[in-house]
Scaffold this active site. Structure first.
Site, PDB file in Angstrom:
ATOM      1  N   SER A 175       0.851  -1.191   0.000  1.00 38.02           N
ATOM      2  CA  SER A 175       0.000   0.000   0.000  1.00 38.02           C
ATOM      3  C   SER A 175       0.886   1.239   0.000  1.00 38.02           C
ATOM      4  O   SER A 175       1.648   1.453  -0.936  1.00 38.02           O
ATOM      5  CB  SER A 175      -0.961  -0.024   1.192  1.00 38.02           C
ATOM      6  OG  SER A 175      -1.854   1.068   1.157  1.00 38.02           O
ATOM      7  N   HIS A 201      -2.670  -1.151  -3.302  1.00 42.04           N
ATOM      8  CA  HIS A 201      -3.817  -0.261  -3.131  1.00 42.04           C
ATOM      9  C   HIS A 201      -3.652   0.961  -4.035  1.00 42.04           C
ATOM     10  O   HIS A 201      -2.833   1.836  -3.775  1.00 42.04           O
ATOM     11  CB  HIS A 201      -3.934   0.191  -1.676  1.00 42.04           C
ATOM     12  CG  HIS A 201      -4.234  -0.925  -0.727  1.00 42.04           C
ATOM     13  ND1 HIS A 201      -3.987  -0.834   0.625  1.00 42.04           N
ATOM     14  CD2 HIS A 201      -4.775  -2.160  -0.917  1.00 42.04           C
ATOM     15  CE1 HIS A 201      -4.354  -1.960   1.215  1.00 42.04           C
ATOM     16  NE2 HIS A 201      -4.834  -2.777   0.298  1.00 42.04           N
ATOM     17  N   ASP A 297      -4.293  -4.602   6.239  1.00 38.41           N
ATOM     18  CA  ASP A 297      -4.776  -5.468   5.169  1.00 38.41           C
ATOM     19  C   ASP A 297      -3.722  -6.530   4.859  1.00 38.41           C
ATOM     20  O   ASP A 297      -2.544  -6.216   4.709  1.00 38.41           O
ATOM     21  CB  ASP A 297      -5.072  -4.636   3.918  1.00 38.41           C
ATOM     22  CG  ASP A 297      -5.749  -5.439   2.827  1.00 38.41           C
ATOM     23  OD1 ASP A 297      -6.410  -6.448   3.152  1.00 38.41           O
ATOM     24  OD2 ASP A 297      -5.623  -5.048   1.643  1.00 38.41           O
TER      25      ASP A 297
END
Length: 366
Positions: A175, A201, A297
Site C-alpha cells: 500500500s 492499493h 490489510d
C-alpha cells in the site's frame, strides 16, 4: 502537545485555504505555512522545517515533481504527499512523483463547488496518511508489540516445511510506499518458475499505468489483471483498481477472477482477498510477501496461509515507508522472516530454487 507541522503547497488559493482549514481542524495537526508553487515550497521547507508537505503536481514556475526532486536532492527526507487528479495524465504524473521521492498521494478535490463532500473525501484520505507518515507525539501508525532493529533480519516463527512439489504461486500485498517498493523488489527478481499476483492499493487508471511502466522496465511480462486470465510462470499480474483479485484453479492451471464484492479493510482491491483465494487455490504451495503499507490489510490472509502450511515474508520497519501492513503480520507472529526490502528478492529466489529444479526454462516466455 505540539501538532504535526504541515506545509501546504498549491497554486490555487481556494485549495490552499480548504486544505489548510481541514488540517487545522485536527488537534494533532498544525499548518505552519503555505506556498504557491514548487519554487516557493523549496524556500518554505528550508525556512519552516515542516514535518510533512502536501504538494500539488501541476503548478507554474516549478511543478510538484520538480519540487520533490529538488527537495530530495538536498538530502531532506520530509514526507511528501501529492495531490493527484484521477486521470490517465494524473496517474502518470503521480507515478513520476513517487519515483522522484514522494511518499504517497491522495486524490485532489475534483469539484470545489461541492465543498462539503469533496473535502470530507480529502479528509478521510489525507489525515490518516499524515499520521502514518509522521509517527510521533503519541500517534501510533503501526501495531505495537514486535520491535525490529533497523538493520536486523528477524525470524519470528519456525519455517514451514517446504510444500511437496514446491511453491506454485507468489502473492504480494502493498500500500503506502508500495509502488516504489514493489518496483525495487521486482527489479531484484528474474522471470520466476511460478506466477506472481499482486495487490497494490491504487485507484483505477493508476494500476494500469503502474503495470505498463513496470512492463517496460522488466525483462518479463507485467500486466494489469483481466478477468479469467491464465496465471503463467514468469508473469506478474497486478489487481486493477476498484476490483478484488482472486486466484482460482481448473484443469488448465491457475487463473484470475475479478470481482467487485464489498471492500475489505476499506480496500478494493484487498490483500486479504488475494491471500485467501491463494490458499483456496494452491493450499500450502503459496509464498506471500507483505510490503510497506498503512493499516493491516493482509494480516488475516497471512494467518490463513500460515495455518495451511504456506510461507509469509514481511518487509522490515527500517525500509518501510509505513510499517502498518508488514508490522501487523510481524506482530501477529505470522512472518517467517522480516527482512529489509532488498533482501526479500534473494530470499524469494532461495525458497523457490530449493524446491523447484530451476527458474523458467529458456523460451518459456515466448
Amino acid at each position: 502537545m505540539p501538532g504535526i507541522r504541515v506545509l501546504v503547497v498549491d497554486d490555487s488559493v481556494v485549495i490552499r485555504k480548504l486544505v489548510s482549514d481541514l488540517l487545522s481542524a485536527d488537534p494533532d495537526i498544525e499548518v505552519v505555512g503555505t506556498a504557491v508553487n514548487g519554487r516557493a515550497a523549496l524556500q518554505k521547507v528550508a525556512q519552516l522545517r515542516p514535518d510533512l508537505v502536501t504538494m500539488d503536481i501541476e503548478m507554474p514556475e516549478m511543478d510538484g515533481i520538480e519540487s520533490v526532486r529538488a527537495i530530495r536532492a538536498t538530502g531532506n527526507k520530509v514526507p511528501i504527499i501529492m495531490f493527484s487528479t484521477l486521470t490517465e495524465r494524473g496517474a502518470v504524473a503521480t507515478l513520476d512523483a513517487l519515483g522522484a521521492g514522494a511518499s504517497d498521494y491522495v486524490p485532489k478535490p475534483a469539484n470545489v463547488g461541492s465543498v462539503g463532500r469533496s473535502m470530507e473525501q480529502v479528509r478521510e484520505a489525507l489525515i490518516p496518511r499524515i499520521k502514518s507518515l509522521v509517527p510521533r507525539r503519541g500517534i501510533t501508525p503501526h501495531p505495537a508489540g514486535v520491535t525490529v532493529a533497523p538493520t536486523a533480519t528477524v525470524q519470528l516463527h519456525a519455517p514451514a516445511t517446504p510444500p511437496l512439489g514446491g511453491h506454485r504461486l507468489l502473492v504480494i500485498g502493498s500500500s503506502t510506499g508500495g509502488p516504489e517498493a514493489l518496483s525495487a523488489l521486482l527489479h531484484t527478481l528474474p522471470p520466476l518458475s511460478v506466477p506472481v499476483a499482486v495487490v497494490q492499493h491504487m485507484p483505477p487508471l493508476f494500476t494500469r499505468q503502474f503495470a505498463a511502466r513496470l512492463d517496460r522496465q522488466l525483462p518479463y511480462d507485467v500486466v494489469e489483471a483481466e478477468h479469467n486470465q491464465p496465471l503463467r510462470p514468469g508473469t506478474v499480474a497486478i489487481a486493477p483498481g476498484d476490483y478484488h483479485l482472486e486466484v482460482t484453479t481448473d484443469a488448465a492451471g491457475l487463473r484470475t477472477r475479478l470481482t467487485q464484492a464489498p471492500p475489505e479493510n476499506y480496500c478494493r482491491p484487498a490483500v486479504d482477498v488475494l491471500f485467501r483465494s491463494a490458499v483456496a487455490a494452491v493450499g500450502p504451495a503459496v509464498l506471500a510477501a507483505v510490503l510497506t503499507g498503512m493499516g493491516s490489510d493482509g494480516c488475516k490472509g497471512a494467518r490463513l496461509i500460515v495455518e495451511r502450511g504456506g510461507s509469509v515474508l514481511a518487509q522490515d520497519q527500517a525500509t518501510s515507508v509505513v510499517w502498518g501492513m508488514p508490522g501487523a503480520v510481524a506482530t501477529a507472529g505470522l512472518a517467517e522472516r522480516v527482512l529489509p526490502l532488498l533482501e526479500l528478492g534473494p530470499e524469494i529466489l532461495r525458497r523457490l530454487a530449493r524446491q523447484r529444479p530451476s527458474l523458467v526454462p529458456a523460451g518459456a516466455l515466448s
